[in-house]
Design a protein around this motif. Structure first.
Motif, PDB file in Angstrom:
ATOM      1  N   VAL A  68       0.794  -0.870   0.231  1.00 50.62           N
ATOM      2  CA  VAL A  68      -0.110  -0.062  -0.412  1.00 50.62           C
ATOM      3  C   VAL A  68       1.026   1.318  -0.368  1.00 50.62           C
ATOM      4  O   VAL A  68       2.300   1.428   0.672  1.00 50.62           O
ATOM      5  N   ILE A  69      -0.039   2.508  -0.568  1.00 53.01           N
ATOM      6  CA  ILE A  69       1.461   3.634  -0.221  1.00 53.01           C
ATOM      7  C   ILE A  69       0.386   5.004  -0.775  1.00 53.01           C
ATOM      8  O   ILE A  69      -0.107   4.990  -0.997  1.00 53.01           O
ATOM      9  N   ALA A  70       1.429   5.299  -0.023  1.00 47.53           N
ATOM     10  CA  ALA A  70       0.643   7.032   0.684  1.00 47.53           C
ATOM     11  C   ALA A  70       1.431   7.977  -0.617  1.00 47.53           C
ATOM     12  O   ALA A  70       2.555   7.793  -0.361  1.00 47.53           O
ATOM     13  N   VAL A  71       0.819   8.716  -1.058  1.00 46.32           N
ATOM     14  CA  VAL A  71       0.832   9.947  -2.189  1.00 46.32           C
ATOM     15  C   VAL A  71       0.816  11.556  -2.079  1.00 46.32           C
ATOM     16  O   VAL A  71      -0.709  10.955  -1.613  1.00 46.32           O
ATOM     17  N   ARG A  72       1.654  12.023  -2.523  1.00 48.65           N
ATOM     18  CA  ARG A  72       0.743  13.535  -2.322  1.00 48.65           C
ATOM     19  C   ARG A  72       0.216  13.741  -3.671  1.00 48.65           C
ATOM     20  O   ARG A  72      -1.015  14.453  -3.896  1.00 48.65           O
ATOM     21  N   ARG A  73       1.005  13.191  -4.240  1.00 48.43           N
ATOM     22  CA  ARG A  73       0.647  13.650  -6.139  1.00 48.43           C
ATOM     23  C   ARG A  73       0.532  13.158  -7.278  1.00 48.43           C
ATOM     24  O   ARG A  73      -0.141  12.436  -7.691  1.00 48.43           O
ATOM     25  N   ALA A  74       2.053  12.713  -6.505  1.00 46.54           N
ATOM     26  CA  ALA A  74       2.536  12.226  -8.222  1.00 46.54           C
ATOM     27  C   ALA A  74       3.423  10.970  -7.884  1.00 46.54           C
ATOM     28  O   ALA A  74       4.448  11.131  -7.350  1.00 46.54           O
ATOM     29  N   GLY A  75       3.847   9.569  -8.828  1.00 46.15           N
ATOM     30  CA  GLY A  75       4.799   8.865  -8.590  1.00 46.15           C
ATOM     31  C   GLY A  75       4.382   7.512  -7.412  1.00 46.15           C
ATOM     32  O   GLY A  75       5.516   6.443  -7.352  1.00 46.15           O
ATOM     33  N   SER A  76       2.865   6.969  -7.363  1.00 48.05           N
ATOM     34  CA  SER A  76       2.465   5.956  -6.303  1.00 48.05           C
ATOM     35  C   SER A  76       2.471   5.008  -7.406  1.00 48.05           C
ATOM     36  O   SER A  76       3.208   4.044  -6.847  1.00 48.05           O
ATOM     37  N   ILE A  77       2.559   4.605  -8.659  1.00 50.14           N
ATOM     38  CA  ILE A  77       2.478   3.980  -9.485  1.00 50.14           C
ATOM     39  C   ILE A  77       4.022   2.905  -9.147  1.00 50.14           C
ATOM     40  O   ILE A  77       4.283   1.474  -9.388  1.00 50.14           O
ATOM     41  N   PRO A  78       5.041   3.593  -9.455  1.00 51.99           N
ATOM     42  CA  PRO A  78       6.460   2.980  -9.523  1.00 51.99           C
ATOM     43  C   PRO A  78       6.706   2.525  -8.116  1.00 51.99           C
ATOM     44  O   PRO A  78       7.085   1.611  -7.861  1.00 51.99           O
TER      45      PRO A  78
END
Ligand SMILES: Cc1cc2nc3c(=O)[nH]c(=O)nc-3n(C[C@H](O)[C@H](O)[C@H](O)COP(=O)(O)O)c2cc1C
Length: 191
Positions: A122-132
């Motif tokens: 599971v990934i927390a992200v502010r805006r972009a880059g969660s998929i990598p």
């Protein structure tokens, strides 16, 4: 049955922590035990490529000065492994990356010791880059012959300051569905 969750964030109780707990709550609702380990404040160095784990074959990393061997023991004991990370420059945190390197090589050296466990990221992200970041965890799980349940979206939720992910309704639902699917798969595998 037990799921071990590891939080790779530098913030102990930030957004990744919240997301992991949404998944774990669903598992607990289904009677599945859980434990959460935080890597915050516990620096982990990357793999030194000493390959001592291939000689020792004792399910441990030869670098015995940080939390990795404790994580390895818990991961080995669990029926499921849940890895959470914030997005740091379009990938997982350095702590999660170091854990992936070290535990991945030890698992490979010990006849794929996580084989057929259920795994998810599971990934927390502010805006972009969660998929990598999500891909990095999934590649680790797949290499280790683990079984990955899906969800209603890729397992990410949006937020910057601690707690902000709670405002991402779709992200929160994705975590709930992931927990339900993880519980379903764990139970099917045990049957
Ligand atoms: C070093 C660092 C790098 C980051 N890189 C990104 C990034 O590439 N993309 C992004 O959307 N957010 C980025 N962020 C923001 C975090 O992913 C975001 O705040 C996340 O919710 C943090 O989760 P946590 O509360 O579990 O630590 C970065 C934060 C830090 C500290």
């Amino acid at each position: 049955m037990k799921v071990v969750a590891i939080n790779g964030s530098a913030r102990k109780e930030g957004n990744t922590f919240i997301l992991l707990n949404v998944v774990l709550d669903e598992l607990r609702n289904e009677g599945i035990e859980s434990e959460l380990i935080s890597l915050a404040g516990k620096p982990i160095q990357g793999c030194m490529a000493c390959y001592q784990c291939f000689k020792n074959k004792d399910f441990r990393c030869a670098v015995d000065k940080d939390i990795v061997n404790e994580c390895l023991a818990k991961m080995r004991e669990g029926d499921g492994i849940l890895l959470g990370s914030p997005t740091y420059f379009s990938d997982v945190s350095a702590g999660m990356r170091a854990l992936i390197e070290r535990s991945g090589l030890v698992a490979r050296a010990n006849d794929y010791m996580f084989k057929r466990k259920v795994g998810a990221g599971v990934i927390a992200v502010r805006r972009a880059g969660s998929i990598p970041a999500f891909n990095s965890i999934n590649l680790f799980l797949l290499y280790n012959q683990m079984l990955i349940p899906g969800s209603s979206y890729w397992n990410m939720a949006i937020g910057r300051e601690p707690g902000e992910v709670k405002n991402d309704a779709e992200g929160m639902q994705t975590m709930k569905t992931l927990g339900q699917n993880m519980a379903w798969l764990l139970k099917k595998l045990q049957a």
